[in-house]
Design a protein around this motif. Sequence first.
Motif, PDB file in Angstrom:
ATOM      1  N   PRO A 123      44.897  18.445  34.842  1.00  0.00           N
ATOM      2  CA  PRO A 123      43.670  17.668  35.096  1.00  0.00           C
ATOM      3  C   PRO A 123      43.692  16.309  34.395  1.00  0.00           C
ATOM      4  O   PRO A 123      43.192  15.324  34.945  1.00  0.00           O
ATOM      5  CB  PRO A 123      42.566  18.575  34.544  1.00  0.00           C
ATOM      6  CG  PRO A 123      43.122  19.963  34.671  1.00  0.00           C
ATOM      7  CD  PRO A 123      44.585  19.824  34.405  1.00  0.00           C
ATOM      8  N   GLU A 124      44.271  16.259  33.204  1.00  0.00           N
ATOM      9  CA  GLU A 124      44.351  14.990  32.470  1.00  0.00           C
ATOM     10  C   GLU A 124      45.255  13.994  33.201  1.00  0.00           C
ATOM     11  O   GLU A 124      44.934  12.805  33.290  1.00  0.00           O
ATOM     12  CB  GLU A 124      44.878  15.230  31.048  1.00  0.00           C
ATOM     13  CG  GLU A 124      43.953  16.003  30.138  1.00  0.00           C
ATOM     14  CD  GLU A 124      43.947  17.505  30.420  1.00  0.00           C
ATOM     15  OE1 GLU A 124      43.013  18.184  29.952  1.00  0.00           O
ATOM     16  OE2 GLU A 124      44.879  18.001  31.116  1.00  0.00           O
ATOM     17  N   GLU A 125      46.367  14.488  33.730  1.00  0.00           N
ATOM     18  CA  GLU A 125      47.289  13.619  34.472  1.00  0.00           C
ATOM     19  C   GLU A 125      46.656  13.151  35.784  1.00  0.00           C
ATOM     20  O   GLU A 125      46.837  12.005  36.197  1.00  0.00           O
ATOM     21  CB  GLU A 125      48.601  14.354  34.732  1.00  0.00           C
ATOM     22  CG  GLU A 125      49.423  14.557  33.467  1.00  0.00           C
ATOM     23  CD  GLU A 125      50.513  15.609  33.612  1.00  0.00           C
ATOM     24  OE1 GLU A 125      51.338  15.727  32.679  1.00  0.00           O
ATOM     25  OE2 GLU A 125      50.548  16.325  34.645  1.00  0.00           O
ATOM     26  N   GLN A 126      45.892  14.020  36.420  1.00  0.00           N
ATOM     27  CA  GLN A 126      45.196  13.630  37.646  1.00  0.00           C
ATOM     28  C   GLN A 126      44.146  12.551  37.364  1.00  0.00           C
ATOM     29  O   GLN A 126      43.999  11.597  38.136  1.00  0.00           O
ATOM     30  CB  GLN A 126      44.532  14.857  38.273  1.00  0.00           C
ATOM     31  CG  GLN A 126      45.511  15.887  38.821  1.00  0.00           C
ATOM     32  CD  GLN A 126      44.816  17.157  39.270  1.00  0.00           C
ATOM     33  OE1 GLN A 126      43.597  17.285  39.191  1.00  0.00           O
ATOM     34  NE2 GLN A 126      45.592  18.120  39.755  1.00  0.00           N
ATOM     35  N   ALA A 127      43.434  12.707  36.254  1.00  0.00           N
ATOM     36  CA  ALA A 127      42.412  11.724  35.881  1.00  0.00           C
ATOM     37  C   ALA A 127      43.055  10.375  35.553  1.00  0.00           C
ATOM     38  O   ALA A 127      42.527   9.311  35.914  1.00  0.00           O
ATOM     39  CB  ALA A 127      41.597  12.231  34.694  1.00  0.00           C
ATOM     40  N   LEU A 128      44.201  10.416  34.857  1.00  0.00           N
ATOM     41  CA  LEU A 128      44.927   9.184  34.538  1.00  0.00           C
ATOM     42  C   LEU A 128      45.360   8.483  35.818  1.00  0.00           C
ATOM     43  O   LEU A 128      45.207   7.260  35.958  1.00  0.00           O
ATOM     44  CB  LEU A 128      46.149   9.519  33.677  1.00  0.00           C
ATOM     45  CG  LEU A 128      47.079   8.347  33.336  1.00  0.00           C
ATOM     46  CD1 LEU A 128      46.389   7.383  32.387  1.00  0.00           C
ATOM     47  CD2 LEU A 128      48.391   8.850  32.738  1.00  0.00           C
ATOM     48  N   ARG A 129      45.899   9.250  36.756  1.00  0.00           N
ATOM     49  CA  ARG A 129      46.333   8.685  38.041  1.00  0.00           C
ATOM     50  C   ARG A 129      45.174   7.977  38.732  1.00  0.00           C
ATOM     51  O   ARG A 129      45.324   6.844  39.199  1.00  0.00           O
ATOM     52  CB  ARG A 129      46.887   9.799  38.928  1.00  0.00           C
ATOM     53  CG  ARG A 129      47.055   9.412  40.374  1.00  0.00           C
ATOM     54  CD  ARG A 129      47.539  10.586  41.220  1.00  0.00           C
ATOM     55  NE  ARG A 129      48.994  10.613  41.273  1.00  0.00           N
ATOM     56  CZ  ARG A 129      49.704  11.502  41.941  1.00  0.00           C
ATOM     57  NH1 ARG A 129      49.094  12.477  42.583  1.00  0.00           N
ATOM     58  NH2 ARG A 129      51.012  11.441  41.967  1.00  0.00           N
ATOM     59  N   LYS A 130      44.015   8.597  38.770  1.00  0.00           N
ATOM     60  CA  LYS A 130      42.861   8.001  39.453  1.00  0.00           C
ATOM     61  C   LYS A 130      42.382   6.740  38.741  1.00  0.00           C
ATOM     62  O   LYS A 130      42.056   5.731  39.382  1.00  0.00           O
ATOM     63  CB  LYS A 130      41.721   9.021  39.552  1.00  0.00           C
ATOM     64  CG  LYS A 130      40.532   8.496  40.348  1.00  0.00           C
ATOM     65  CD  LYS A 130      39.404   9.494  40.432  1.00  0.00           C
ATOM     66  CE  LYS A 130      38.290   8.984  41.344  1.00  0.00           C
ATOM     67  NZ  LYS A 130      37.810   7.637  40.960  1.00  0.00           N
ATOM     68  N   ARG A 131      42.356   6.802  37.418  1.00  0.00           N
ATOM     69  CA  ARG A 131      41.876   5.648  36.649  1.00  0.00           C
ATOM     70  C   ARG A 131      42.780   4.433  36.868  1.00  0.00           C
ATOM     71  O   ARG A 131      42.292   3.313  37.081  1.00  0.00           O
ATOM     72  CB  ARG A 131      41.816   6.019  35.166  1.00  0.00           C
ATOM     73  CG  ARG A 131      41.332   4.904  34.263  1.00  0.00           C
ATOM     74  CD  ARG A 131      40.952   5.434  32.889  1.00  0.00           C
ATOM     75  NE  ARG A 131      42.061   6.120  32.229  1.00  0.00           N
ATOM     76  CZ  ARG A 131      43.048   5.494  31.576  1.00  0.00           C
ATOM     77  NH1 ARG A 131      43.054   4.179  31.524  1.00  0.00           N
ATOM     78  NH2 ARG A 131      44.000   6.184  30.975  1.00  0.00           N
TER      79      ARG A 131
ATOM     80  N   ASP B 280      49.567  16.544  43.603  1.00  0.00           N
ATOM     81  CA  ASP B 280      48.524  16.643  42.577  1.00  0.00           C
ATOM     82  C   ASP B 280      48.459  18.039  41.963  1.00  0.00           C
ATOM     83  O   ASP B 280      48.066  18.206  40.811  1.00  0.00           O
ATOM     84  CB  ASP B 280      47.153  16.278  43.172  1.00  0.00           C
ATOM     85  CG  ASP B 280      46.652  14.947  42.642  1.00  0.00           C
ATOM     86  OD1 ASP B 280      47.421  14.256  41.946  1.00  0.00           O
ATOM     87  OD2 ASP B 280      45.490  14.611  42.912  1.00  0.00           O
TER      88      ASP B 280
ATOM     89  N   ASP C 210      42.407   3.015  40.467  1.00  0.00           N
ATOM     90  CA  ASP C 210      41.181   2.233  40.650  1.00  0.00           C
ATOM     91  C   ASP C 210      41.340   0.809  40.112  1.00  0.00           C
ATOM     92  O   ASP C 210      40.957  -0.165  40.769  1.00  0.00           O
ATOM     93  CB  ASP C 210      40.004   2.929  39.957  1.00  0.00           C
ATOM     94  CG  ASP C 210      39.583   4.210  40.660  1.00  0.00           C
ATOM     95  OD1 ASP C 210      39.991   4.415  41.822  1.00  0.00           O
ATOM     96  OD2 ASP C 210      38.863   5.016  40.040  1.00  0.00           O
TER      97      ASP C 210
END
Length: 430
Positions: free
Chosen positions: A50-58, A45, A61
Amino acid sequence: MTVSSSSSSKKQGVGLPALDVSLAFPQATAASVFPPTAWDYYLSDDLLTPEEQALRKRIRDVMETEIAPVMTEYWEKAEFPYHLIPKLATLKVAGSSIKGYGCPGLSITASAIATAEIARVDASCSTFILVHSSLAMLTIGLLGSEEQKEKYLPSMADLRLIGCWGLTEPDNGSDASALKTTATKVAGGWLINGQKRWIGNSTFADVLVIFAKNTTTKQVNAFILKKGSPGLSATKIENKIGLRMVQNGDIIMKDVFVPDEDRLPGVNSFQDTNKVLAASRVMVAWQPIGICMGVYDMCLRYLKERKQFGAPLAALQLNQEKLVRMLGNVQAMFLVGWRLCKLYESEKMTIGQAGMGKAWISLRARETVALGRELLGGNGILADFLVAKAFCDIEPIYTYEGTYDINCLVTGREVTGIASIKPVIKHSRM
């Protein structure tokens, strides 16, 4: 009075539906409840924005809550969960790297992370997206006219139109440039004749990107065909052992008329396909990475839950060694894939680098899922625990987008300067 064997069987419960896996095997949690993320031992990570991390989480889920509960059922039936296409559309990854036309305009790295997170839960869903996005949409995005991009890409980005990509033929797999499908110029358009095989999404695709040999120039051109066109048919290939949810098909074209405006102007030779394959091969390399992420996560949870000889399987030394070997493979695969993305983004990536990445990663993935299969013992052959499904799903991925051998030879040609893909056959004199 004697009891018939059939009534006796019913009294003993033979022939009843199988128990739910949670009742039949209460020691371990099935993959319908997906395991927590544990594979990121080297903190990958930190390499992401941060954008790539948020995409991964979305994406994680959505995949864990919407796809995981039904994937085993549909994999077993060899059917695609069409009702979940709107859920997959909410991921906003179709046409991921294309800018404009309603597409996300993501970096290659972000697209790769998305591919891995989808494949971590289900490889078939990732193949569905890749065929649609990294092949059909990308071909239109890179090699289509402005009118074609405006006409097709917005609806494809929303998954309102589904695409497929037809290059492979029954007689030409690795030797793709020798395709036999023909395109003959007629007034106002073209007549397409031929056959394609192994084409993902083809049985239900609205938009079919088809490659054919121009009968006049003898060069390869590409065309956009529409579902329902006269002379066009697509039938499902049955009896696959892997990617069973993916609807691979045989496409037959008999004098299918394609208007001039649906010929892709950027495809004038087979070499033009490399512009698409270079990017799609990077994405395909990330499918095995994602699959192995899921397999490791499942194995770790399983070994902690499953008890034998009075202790969790995780307490056994041999199991720990196999688990660590799997973990090491995943870290190395991720780092190779990440570096490949950075080479692509800096416009330094060569076709040989892409080929080696796909070949080496899929080879390591084969080893990793085989270790997972061993760790789960008898349950390693049940799709309920993910690993059996992954064990089978990795096989077609090892082969498509260039087999392991062909990709190695592409890299070998690049590093030695000697082409060895086509054998030289000397004919003896009579």
